[in-house]
Scaffold this active site. Structure first.
Site, PDB file in Angstrom:
ATOM      1  N   MET A  88      23.752 -23.046  77.112  1.00  0.00           N
ATOM      2  CA  MET A  88      24.432 -22.779  78.391  1.00  0.00           C
ATOM      3  C   MET A  88      25.443 -23.900  78.628  1.00  0.00           C
ATOM      4  O   MET A  88      25.081 -25.079  78.693  1.00  0.00           O
ATOM      5  CB  MET A  88      23.425 -22.735  79.545  1.00  0.00           C
ATOM      6  CG  MET A  88      22.617 -21.463  79.634  1.00  0.00           C
ATOM      7  SD  MET A  88      23.574 -19.943  79.648  1.00  0.00           S
ATOM      8  CE  MET A  88      24.519 -20.112  81.177  1.00  0.00           C
ATOM      9  N   ASP A  95      27.605 -19.910  76.305  1.00  0.00           N
ATOM     10  CA  ASP A  95      27.780 -19.043  77.477  1.00  0.00           C
ATOM     11  C   ASP A  95      28.167 -19.881  78.691  1.00  0.00           C
ATOM     12  O   ASP A  95      27.403 -20.743  79.132  1.00  0.00           O
ATOM     13  CB  ASP A  95      26.430 -18.331  77.726  1.00  0.00           C
ATOM     14  CG  ASP A  95      26.449 -17.344  78.877  1.00  0.00           C
ATOM     15  OD1 ASP A  95      27.506 -17.130  79.485  1.00  0.00           O
ATOM     16  OD2 ASP A  95      25.364 -16.781  79.156  1.00  0.00           O
ATOM     17  N   HIS A 102      20.426 -11.506  78.362  1.00  0.00           N
ATOM     18  CA  HIS A 102      20.098 -12.898  78.691  1.00  0.00           C
ATOM     19  C   HIS A 102      19.291 -12.877  79.981  1.00  0.00           C
ATOM     20  O   HIS A 102      19.826 -12.578  81.048  1.00  0.00           O
ATOM     21  CB  HIS A 102      21.443 -13.645  78.854  1.00  0.00           C
ATOM     22  CG  HIS A 102      21.329 -15.055  79.331  1.00  0.00           C
ATOM     23  ND1 HIS A 102      22.399 -15.741  79.868  1.00  0.00           N
ATOM     24  CD2 HIS A 102      20.289 -15.927  79.353  1.00  0.00           C
ATOM     25  CE1 HIS A 102      22.032 -16.962  80.190  1.00  0.00           C
ATOM     26  NE2 HIS A 102      20.749 -17.104  79.904  1.00  0.00           N
TER      27      HIS A 102
END
Ligand code: DX5
Ligand code: ZN
Length: 219
Positions: A140, A179, A66
């Site tokens: 995110m 995440d 990432h």
């Protein structure tokens, strides 16, 4: 858990990264998540390309990289050459949609799977035009930049919108990854809404017996 766990080694001390990767692999981890930060796109800096090469060559797991960096177009290749299997870059790091599209193409040309990520404040609809050529979309669920933050609840509706779009358009191979702030509770909500890959950092590694936690969350 009906999802892939991608343990994030972001909060692990550098001299323990390789041994922790081995340990979590021995517990059955099939993916490992690596966070690259450049001190520009986000304030923090994490791993140099040499460090990445070392870590990536020390695991047989799927290398889920990432990049929270500016100018992904210029740097994508070096992470793929270093061994990334999935390379996920940020929508917000590109100057326009043409650039987003060309970074996806470059990642594929260099031989990796392509992922696109959006920050919590970005409308998830911006990724929809790219989903048919992406391998992974990363929601995110905290502000990118550091581990140990609280899960942002509105990420759940983003995940659900992606799941519905994926089903309506038969994008069966597209992975929806989330995440930030994932633990034993938020993981369950994310999977219910349609997440396929859960990135988990501090919940696993800021715990003396992370192997135990990994096994538990996988049940
Ligand atoms: C944050 C990183 C995450 C981080 C997650 O910018 O992208 O991968 O490691 O850490 P936790 O699980 O602690 O929120
Ligand atoms: Zn990450």
């Amino acid at each position: 858990m009906n999802a892939i766990i991608s343990p994030s080694i972001l909060t692990v001390e550098k001299d323990k990264i390789i041994s922790d990767i081995k340990e979590i692999e021995n517990c059955g981890a099939r993916w490992i998540h690596f966070d690259v930060m450049d001190g520009k796109f986000v304030p923090a800096t994490t791993f140099s390309i040499d460090e990445m090469r070392t870590y990536l060559s020390n695991t047989r797991a799927v290398k889920d990289v990432h990049i929270m960096i500016e100018n992904p177009k210029e740097t994508a290749k070096q992470y793929i050459d270093a061994g990334a299997n999935y390379l996920t870059f940020h929508y917000e790091a590109c100057k326009d949609v043409v650039e987003v599209s060309s970074v996806i193409d470059l990642i594929h040309e260099y031989g990796a799977k392509a992922g696109l990520s959006v920050k919590p404040g970005t409308d998830i609809k911006v990724v929809l035009p790219f989903l048919n050529k992406l391998d992974l979309v990363l929601v995110m669920s905290v502000e990118p930049g550091k581990g140990g933050q609280k899960f942002i609840n509105k990420s759940l509706s983003k995940i659900n919108l992606l799941k519905k779009y994926k089903e309506a358009n038969n994008l069966n191979n597209l992975l929806i990854e989330v995440d930030g702030g994932i633990n034993d509770k938020t993981s369950v909500s994310c999977v219910k809404k349609g997440a396929n890959v859960l990135v988990i950092g501090s919940y696993l590694f800021n715990h003396p017996d992370f192997a135990e936690r990994f096994k538990k969350i996988n049940e």
